[in-house]
Motif scaffolding. Structure first.
Motif, PDB file in Angstrom:
ATOM      1  N   TRP A  53     130.189  25.464   7.822  1.00 46.19           N
ATOM      2  CA  TRP A  53     130.804  25.514   6.496  1.00 46.19           C
ATOM      3  C   TRP A  53     130.792  26.938   5.942  1.00 46.19           C
ATOM      4  N   ASP A  54     129.649  27.617   6.065  1.00 44.91           N
ATOM      5  CA  ASP A  54     129.521  28.964   5.504  1.00 44.91           C
ATOM      6  C   ASP A  54     130.444  29.965   6.197  1.00 44.91           C
ATOM      7  N   SER A 103     129.977  16.654   9.797  1.00 47.95           N
ATOM      8  CA  SER A 103     128.734  15.934   9.525  1.00 47.95           C
ATOM      9  C   SER A 103     127.695  16.207  10.605  1.00 47.95           C
ATOM     10  N   TRP A 126     133.122  29.210   8.487  1.00 52.00           N
ATOM     11  CA  TRP A 126     134.491  28.822   8.827  1.00 52.00           C
ATOM     12  C   TRP A 126     135.113  27.826   7.855  1.00 52.00           C
ATOM     13  N   ASP A 127     134.382  27.425   6.830  1.00 55.97           N
ATOM     14  CA  ASP A 127     134.873  26.404   5.891  1.00 55.97           C
ATOM     15  C   ASP A 127     135.222  25.100   6.599  1.00 55.97           C
ATOM     16  N   VAL A 128     134.507  24.818   7.667  1.00 54.86           N
ATOM     17  CA  VAL A 128     134.711  23.569   8.402  1.00 54.86           C
ATOM     18  C   VAL A 128     133.653  22.571   7.959  1.00 54.86           C
ATOM     19  N   SER A 129     134.102  21.487   7.355  1.00 57.89           N
ATOM     20  CA  SER A 129     133.185  20.438   6.907  1.00 57.89           C
ATOM     21  C   SER A 129     132.982  19.445   8.052  1.00 57.89           C
ATOM     22  N   VAL A 179     125.519  22.552  10.936  1.00 55.46           N
ATOM     23  CA  VAL A 179     126.422  22.033   9.894  1.00 55.46           C
ATOM     24  C   VAL A 179     126.616  23.076   8.794  1.00 55.46           C
ATOM     25  N   ASP A 180     125.517  23.674   8.345  1.00 59.15           N
ATOM     26  CA  ASP A 180     125.588  24.674   7.268  1.00 59.15           C
ATOM     27  C   ASP A 180     126.388  25.903   7.702  1.00 59.15           C
TER      28      ASP A 180
END
Length: 286
Positions: free
Chosen positions: A110-111, A118, A113-116, A106-107
Motif C-alpha cells: 500500500w505504501d 489483504s 504502490w497504492d495496492v490494497s 501488506v503495508d
C-alpha cells in the motif's frame, strides 16, 4: 456482460491473437477463428487497476487439440487471479527474498504502490509459489538422499513474529541437507504426519528416525506416522530447558526476599534516606 467500473480511468485493454503467421493454428496449421470475448475483468497492477477484455479463439480442425476455445491472454494477467503478475512478483520478493512477514508485506504494497491487498491474499500467493517450487526439487539433494537410502529427520519450528505463521524446517541429519521448509499457521500432529509422508514420497527414501524437541504435537505425529521408529529428543532443547525448574524456584525465592526486605523499617521510612546507608543499599531492590 460485466461493465467497466467507473473508477478505472485507463483505456480498456483488448487481447488478440498476435502472430506473424496470422490466424493460423500453431499445432496443425489450420485456420483459427474468433469465438467470443469475456466482456472484461478488472486486473490490479502496480500502476493501478486496468480493464482487460480477453478474446477467445479456436481451431477449425475438429481433431486439433486447440479446437476448443482458448484465450489470447494478457501478458500481465493470470487466469482467474485478480492481481497482475508483477503484483505477485513483488509480494513473493518481499516475503521470500527480504523475509518480511505477511502483515508487513501488506503495508509495503500500500505504501509503495497504492495496492490494497489483504493478508490472506498475500499468504495465498506465497503458499501458491511455495507449492509450485516443490516441483523443482534440488537434484543434488535428491541424489544425495537417494544414495543414502534413508532419512534421519530433524524438525523444528520458529515463530519470528507473534501472530504470524511459524517457519518449520525439515532436515536430513545423514546428508546435512534441508529437505523441506514450510510456513504453518498451526502444526497439529496430523499436519506434521502428512509432511513426513510427503518427504518420503518426494525423496523416495524412508524416514528411519526422527530428532526433535518434546513438543506434544511432534510426539503425537511420530506415533501416528511410524510408532516403531526411534524418536530422539534434541540435546540443545533438552539442555536449554533443563534449568527452567531451577530458574522458577530462584525467581520465587527472589520475590520472597524482595517482600521481606521491603518490610524492613529502614526501607519503608524514606525520610532516613539521606542519613542511613542501609537504605541506599537496599533501595535498588525495591
Amino acid at each position: 456482460m460485466p461493465a467497466k467500473p467507473s473508477e478505472i480511468k485507463k483505456a480498456t485493454i483488448h487481447t488478440y491473437w498476435d502472430s506473424k503467421e496470422g490466424l493460423v493454428c500453431p499445432l496443425c496449421a489450420s485456420q483459427l477463428q474468433h469465438e467470443f470475448n469475456n466482456g472484461g475483468r478488472k486486473i490490479i497492477t502496480l500502476k493501478g487497476p486496468v480493464w482487460v477484455v480477453t478474446n477467445y479463439y479456436s481451431c477449425v480442425n475438429l481433431k486439433c487439440e486447440m479446437h476448443e476455445a482458448f484465450p489470447a491472454a494478457y501478458h500481465s494477467a493470470m487466469q482467474r487471479k485478480r492481481f497482475s503478475l508483477e503484483v505477485w512478483a513483488k509480494v513473493i520478493q518481499h516475503h521470500f527474498k527480504h523475509h518480511l512477514n505477511y502483515s508487513t508485506t501488506v503495508d509495503l504494497m500500500w505504501d509503495d504502490w497504492d495496492v490494497s491487498i489483504s493478508r490472506n491474499t498475500v499468504r495465498s500467493i506465497c503458499e501458491f509459489f511455495e507449492m509450485a517450487g516443490k516441483q523443482y526439487t534440488d537434484q543434488k539433494v535428491l541424489k544425495e538422499v537417494q544414495s543414502s537410502g534413508r532419512i534421519v529427520l530433524s524438525l523444528d519450528g520458529a515463530q519470528p513474529v507473534k501472530n504470524e505463521p511459524s517457519l518449520w524446517v525439515f532436515s536430513d541429519r545423514l546428508t546435512g541437507n534441508v529437505l523441506l521448509a514450510r510456513n504453518l499457521e498451526s502444526a497439529p500432529a496430523s499436519t506434521l504426519c502428512s509432511i513426513f509422508q510427503e518427504i518420503e514420497m518426494l525423496y523416495s527414501a524412508p524416514i528411519v528416525a526422527i530428532i526433535s524437541d518434546k513438543q506434544k504435537s511432534i510426539v503425537n505425529s511420530v506415533k501416528q506416522f511410524k510408532p516403531d521408529i526411534p524418536h530422539a529428543y534434541c540435546q540443545y532443547h533438552f539442555l536449554n530447558h533443563i534449568a527452567e525448574p531451577i530458574a522458577s524456584k530462584d525467581s520465587h525465592l527472589k520475590k520472597i526476599l524482595r517482600k521481606f526486605v521491603k518490610q524492613l523499617s529502614i526501607i519503608q521510612n524514606s525520610k532516613h534516606a539521606d542519613s542511613n546507608g542501609l537504605y541506599k543499599l537496599f533501595h535498588p531492590i525495591s
